[in-house]
Motif scaffolding. Structure first.
Motif, PDB file in Angstrom:
ATOM      1  N   ALA A 131      27.270  36.866  41.734  1.00  0.00           N
ATOM      2  CA  ALA A 131      27.441  36.561  40.333  1.00  0.00           C
ATOM      3  C   ALA A 131      26.603  37.317  39.433  1.00  0.00           C
ATOM      4  O   ALA A 131      26.662  37.964  38.248  1.00  0.00           O
ATOM      5  N   ALA A 133      27.105  40.875  39.027  1.00  0.00           N
ATOM      6  CA  ALA A 133      28.118  41.333  37.894  1.00  0.00           C
ATOM      7  C   ALA A 133      27.553  41.071  36.427  1.00  0.00           C
ATOM      8  O   ALA A 133      27.757  41.917  35.774  1.00  0.00           O
ATOM      9  N   VAL A 134      26.641  40.168  36.356  1.00  0.00           N
ATOM     10  CA  VAL A 134      26.125  39.784  35.048  1.00  0.00           C
ATOM     11  C   VAL A 134      25.267  40.988  34.658  1.00  0.00           C
ATOM     12  O   VAL A 134      25.359  41.428  33.706  1.00  0.00           O
ATOM     13  N   THR A 163      47.576  39.443  42.406  1.00  0.00           N
ATOM     14  CA  THR A 163      46.550  38.985  41.650  1.00  0.00           C
ATOM     15  C   THR A 163      45.268  40.003  41.928  1.00  0.00           C
ATOM     16  O   THR A 163      44.609  40.376  41.034  1.00  0.00           O
ATOM     17  N   SER A 198      44.115  42.451  38.835  1.00  0.00           N
ATOM     18  CA  SER A 198      43.228  41.606  38.038  1.00  0.00           C
ATOM     19  C   SER A 198      41.672  41.480  38.505  1.00  0.00           C
ATOM     20  O   SER A 198      40.803  41.044  37.542  1.00  0.00           O
ATOM     21  N   LEU A 199      41.337  42.266  39.505  1.00  0.00           N
ATOM     22  CA  LEU A 199      40.098  41.985  39.966  1.00  0.00           C
ATOM     23  C   LEU A 199      39.231  43.199  39.936  1.00  0.00           C
ATOM     24  O   LEU A 199      38.259  43.267  40.485  1.00  0.00           O
ATOM     25  N   GLY A 200      39.709  44.281  39.316  1.00  0.00           N
ATOM     26  CA  GLY A 200      39.137  45.348  39.293  1.00  0.00           C
ATOM     27  C   GLY A 200      39.047  46.219  40.453  1.00  0.00           C
ATOM     28  O   GLY A 200      38.085  47.203  40.748  1.00  0.00           O
ATOM     29  N   THR A 257      27.264  41.648  30.122  1.00  0.00           N
ATOM     30  CA  THR A 257      28.290  41.121  31.275  1.00  0.00           C
ATOM     31  C   THR A 257      29.763  41.646  30.743  1.00  0.00           C
ATOM     32  O   THR A 257      30.742  42.012  31.414  1.00  0.00           O
ATOM     33  N   ILE A 301      38.357  43.523  35.027  1.00  0.00           N
ATOM     34  CA  ILE A 301      38.363  42.246  35.521  1.00  0.00           C
ATOM     35  C   ILE A 301      38.407  41.144  34.193  1.00  0.00           C
ATOM     36  O   ILE A 301      37.851  41.351  33.237  1.00  0.00           O
ATOM     37  N   ARG A 302      39.601  40.326  34.260  1.00  0.00           N
ATOM     38  CA  ARG A 302      39.669  39.295  33.201  1.00  0.00           C
ATOM     39  C   ARG A 302      38.799  38.188  33.254  1.00  0.00           C
ATOM     40  O   ARG A 302      38.204  37.731  34.036  1.00  0.00           O
ATOM     41  N   LEU A 344      37.576  29.862  42.886  1.00  0.00           N
ATOM     42  CA  LEU A 344      37.135  31.021  42.808  1.00  0.00           C
ATOM     43  C   LEU A 344      37.919  32.378  43.498  1.00  0.00           C
ATOM     44  O   LEU A 344      38.143  33.333  43.083  1.00  0.00           O
ATOM     45  N   THR A 369      41.321  32.645  42.117  1.00  0.00           N
ATOM     46  CA  THR A 369      41.451  33.345  41.012  1.00  0.00           C
ATOM     47  C   THR A 369      40.643  34.322  40.592  1.00  0.00           C
ATOM     48  O   THR A 369      40.771  35.371  39.730  1.00  0.00           O
ATOM     49  N   GLY A 370      39.683  34.625  41.657  1.00  0.00           N
ATOM     50  CA  GLY A 370      38.657  35.747  41.477  1.00  0.00           C
ATOM     51  C   GLY A 370      37.811  35.687  40.293  1.00  0.00           C
ATOM     52  O   GLY A 370      36.892  36.578  39.684  1.00  0.00           O
ATOM     53  N   ILE A 402      32.265  34.343  37.751  1.00  0.00           N
ATOM     54  CA  ILE A 402      31.454  33.780  36.565  1.00  0.00           C
ATOM     55  C   ILE A 402      31.590  32.354  36.040  1.00  0.00           C
ATOM     56  O   ILE A 402      30.785  31.632  35.957  1.00  0.00           O
ATOM     57  N   ILE A 416      31.223  29.548  38.704  1.00  0.00           N
ATOM     58  CA  ILE A 416      29.656  29.361  38.933  1.00  0.00           C
ATOM     59  C   ILE A 416      29.317  28.830  37.631  1.00  0.00           C
ATOM     60  O   ILE A 416      28.597  27.849  37.753  1.00  0.00           O
TER      61      ILE A 416
END
Lengths: 343, 395
Positions: free
Chosen positions: A13, A16-17, A112, A116-118, B46, B55-56, B355, B358-359, B362, B365
């Motif tokens: 995570a 990704a940030v 999905t 929507s997940l790239g 981000t 990514i939504r 998580l 839905t993926g 961020i 978490i």
């Protein structure tokens, strides 16, 4: 081990940030791969027949062979692959953050995920479905008899959702026990905590062959409660890379349909059939259109084998998994594997 | 000019750069600007990265149907409930483990801590062995041990052990009869706070009376009688319904009544035995911190051992005990997130499933972090309030 997963998810995570903005800016993924000289391939941490590492750290399995075939197509060397074991939660972040170039990790193609997940799915390497495994002593013959039963599940997949959908549709009051790690879920099931274990049928076969105290004491129920088309996925930032991966999969299928194997590929190159000549690079410039060498399919087939060889070697009847071809046979043999024409 | 002449000597004002006050302010401004800039950079980076990868983002998914089951729930929950409700179920499961765990660990830890100071050689050695062994084994191993022990040693669900009174023990856990919901039960529960208030009032009255007359009135039993008596009377007035839902045998073990799952049992056993070993040391340290002279003085006044411990030593020991005890309560609460390893559906487990479906990595978490932060700060706040209350008041 659970902790490591949690930390891994958190690290992913954070990645990704902070963002590996380089992945998007350094140009297309394919160019970056050619420059670094190998493919970074995201695989399962350990699923017999699909991706397992031996004591030497060498990876084998159906998902692993797909990465090897792509490496052979790009570099002419099936070993130009580095593997990143990912768990169910890390996998998508690992792909979209640029940590891996391709995710070949028994991942189900769903809307999905695709939308929507790239990421984009490149095709199907194994048509699977979610099933149940029960101890034979429970005398259960059908999944519909599981009313009120406790079922062990590993988190991190669409498994929980499918289980709930099936139970709601059939009014079975199923009680799930959800585990973070595959290992603990297996310990709990074989320890007798749950009446049934559910995951993809290929996974059930894999677990039964490797982890059951006595594989013959366990029965995989006939019902498949979901469609699980498993296949590799790539990031959305490079259409050329996406196209190449897709066509390597078709090439492996086409090779099986045309009877080209790793053993006879040299002779087949001088075949009279122009379709085979085009596939193996003796005619036309198919490889150049994909941005790789014309011998792309030739190298992949020679070094890794056609789809049928890959299947039989890793999960087929002669392996401990004993999986039949079923839906994964070519369309000529009543299956769903149909390669688009290479021309 | 004339003003300056009147004062004897005014040192020249230092240049702003050398003025310590101004310097301090400049440093603070620079630091805050740095922190804010870092925050802005992280957030905007981000969002840019997520957008780039298509990514939504956002918390809108919390309203969508969750679609998965949760093994044990304190509030009604269906697969058709929303992700938000699933999170709430997970949070309540975490709180359930934390509250029960904190209470049991405190009781067990206090007993062992006092036992380590016992005059009895065997008791002293046994409790030392307990502390030294358990606190030196990682908590995750405790959990695996208890879970493996429970799932392997308990009888199969088809051959559940009947412990009498329709209580059944099997690999499914402990299943026992549970009163069917009646209005009288809810009234009785509502009356419970009044009973507690009554007991507090009684102890205040008894204390005032002792101050005035010097006569002690026994506190324990009358207080218990008031706490339990008030709801009991309300229940009797409500018609004393005593219908129990009894566990029934099904194809796979039992259903109905109430249940404690092996996952919950293993988690509580692991957390309590592990944390109690730390609490025991804190209690022991607290008691040893009260100088021996206090006990001798109490003895000289004619107090026996019990009252000495209760009235002289413990009140002073508590001041030493409370701050480190707060850390242990926080540890236990946070450690409960290891539940995912043994299949207990706590907040982290539910968030993991969300998580994956839905993926929204961020978002999930960040929710986990926000919840643990809130819970931890609440515990710390409550304990700090209690600490201030019992602190030594200087006169």
């Amino acid at each position: 081990m659970m902790f490591r997963h949690l930390v891994g998810a958190a690290v992913a995570a954070v990645f990704a940030v902070v963002g590996l903005s380089g992945a998007a800016q350094a140009g297309a993924t394919l160019d970056a791969i050619k420059k670094k000289g190998f493919i970074q391939c995201g695989v399962n941490t350990g699923l017999a027949g699909f991706s397992v590492a031996d004591s030497q750290g060498a990876w084998t399995g159906l998902d692993v062979d797909i990465c090897k075939a792509i490496a052979a197509a790009v570099f002419g060397d099936a070993n130009a692959v580095k593997y990143t074991p990912t768990n169910a939660q890390q996998r998508f972040t690992a792909l979209t953050s640029g940590e891996v170039d391709i995710l070949s990790r028994n991942t189900t193609w769903t809307l999905t995920r695709d939308a929507s997940l790239g990421m984009m799915f490149t095709g199907v390497t194994y048509y699977d479905g979610q099933g149940f495994m029960v101890p034979k002593s429970a005398k259960i013959k059908s999944a519909k008899e599981l009313k009120g039963a406790t079922v062990c599940v590993q988190t991190g997949t669409t498994t929980e959702l499918n289980l709930a959908d099936f139970a709601r549709a059939n009014k079975l009051n199923i009680k799930p026990v959800v585990f973070e790690s595959l290992e603990e879920s297996k310990v709990a099931f074989f320890g007798g905590r749950c009446k049934a274990y559910t995951t993809d049928a290929s996974g059930l076969a894999s677990i039964r062959s490797k982890d059951a105290p006595n594989p013959d004491d366990y029965l995989i129920l006939p019902e498949l409660i979901s469609k699980e088309p498993l296949g590799p996925a790539v990031r959305r930032d490079d259409v050329e890379w996406f196209t190449l991966v897709k066509w390597v999969l078709y090439a492996l299928g086409e090779a099986e349909e045309s009877g080209i194997t790793s053993a006879n590929v040299n002779e087949m190159k001088s075949s009279a059939d122009p379709n085979i000549q085009r596939l193996l690079g003796a005619l036309g410039d198919m490889g150049q259109k994909l941005g790789v060498d014309n011998a792309w399919a030739f190298n992949a087939i020679k070094q890794v084998g056609n789809y049928g060889e890959i299947f039989e070697r890793n999960v087929g009847q002669k392996t401990p998994l004993h999986l039949a071809r079923g839906l994964n046979a070519t369309w000529k043999n009543g299956g769903l594997m149909y390669a688009m024409p290479v021309r | 000019m004339a003003d300056q002449d009147r004062t004897i000597h005014v040192p020249p004002r230092p240049s702003p750069w050398n003025d310590p006050k101004i310097r301090a302010i400049i440093y603070q401004i620079v630091l805050i600007a740095g922190v804010v800039a870092l925050g802005v950079f992280l957030v905007s980076n981000t969002l840019t990265n997520l957008q780039q990868r298509q990514i939504r983002t956002g918390y809108g998914f919390l309203d969508q149907e969750a679609g998965f089951f949760i093994g044990e729930t304190l509030i009604p929950y269906e697969a058709a409930s929303s992700y938000g409700r699933a999170f709430l179920v997970g949070l309540l499961n975490t709180l359930k483990v934390s509250v029960i765990g904190v209470v049991l660990a405190t009781i067990l830890g206090t007993i062992i801590g006092i036992a380590r100071l016992s005059q009895n050689w065997i008791v002293r050695r046994l409790s030392s062995a307990y502390v030294e062994t358990l606190r030196n084994i990682p908590l995750l191993l405790h959990l695996f041990f208890w879970y493996a022990a429970l799932t392997n040693l308990l009888p199969d669900t088809e051959r559940a052990a009947n412990l009498g009174l329709n209580i059944f023990l099997s690999k499914e856990g402990l299943r026992y009869p549970w009163p069917e919901v009646e209005p009288a039960h809810i009234w009785a529960l509502t009356a419970l706070p009044f009973g507690i208030a009554g007991a507090v009032a009684f102890s205040k009255w008894a204390h005032a009376r002792q101050m005035k007359t010097g006569r002690q009135i026994p506190l324990l039993w009358p207080s218990l009688a008031i706490i339990l008596g008030v709801p009991l009377v309300v229940w009797l007035v409500g018609g004393a319904p005593a219908q129990f839902e009894i566990p029934e045998k099904t194809n796979f073990g039992h259903d109905g009544g109430a249940a404690v799952t092996p996952e919950f049992m293993a988690l509580i056993l692991g957390l309590v035995t592990y944390t109690a070993s730390f609490i025991a040391e804190i209690v022991r340290a607290g008691i040893l911190a009260v100088s021996w002279g206090q006990s001798e003085a109490a003895g000289a006044l004619g107090l026996r051992r019990g009252p000495t411990l209760r009235l002289v030593v413990l009140p002073q020991a508590l001041r030493v005990i409370i701050p480190p005890m707060t850390s242990q309560f926080l540890n236990l609460t946070k450690n409960s997130s290891l539940a995912v390893a043994i299949g207990y559906p706590d907040l982290v487990s539910v968030a993991n499933t969300t998580l994956n479906q839905t993926g929204q990595a961020i978002e999930c978490i960040s929710l986990i972090m926000a919840v643990y932060l809130t819970v931890s700060l609440s515990i710390a706040g409550a304990m700090n309030w209690y600490n201030r209350r019992i602190a030594l008041v200087e006169r």
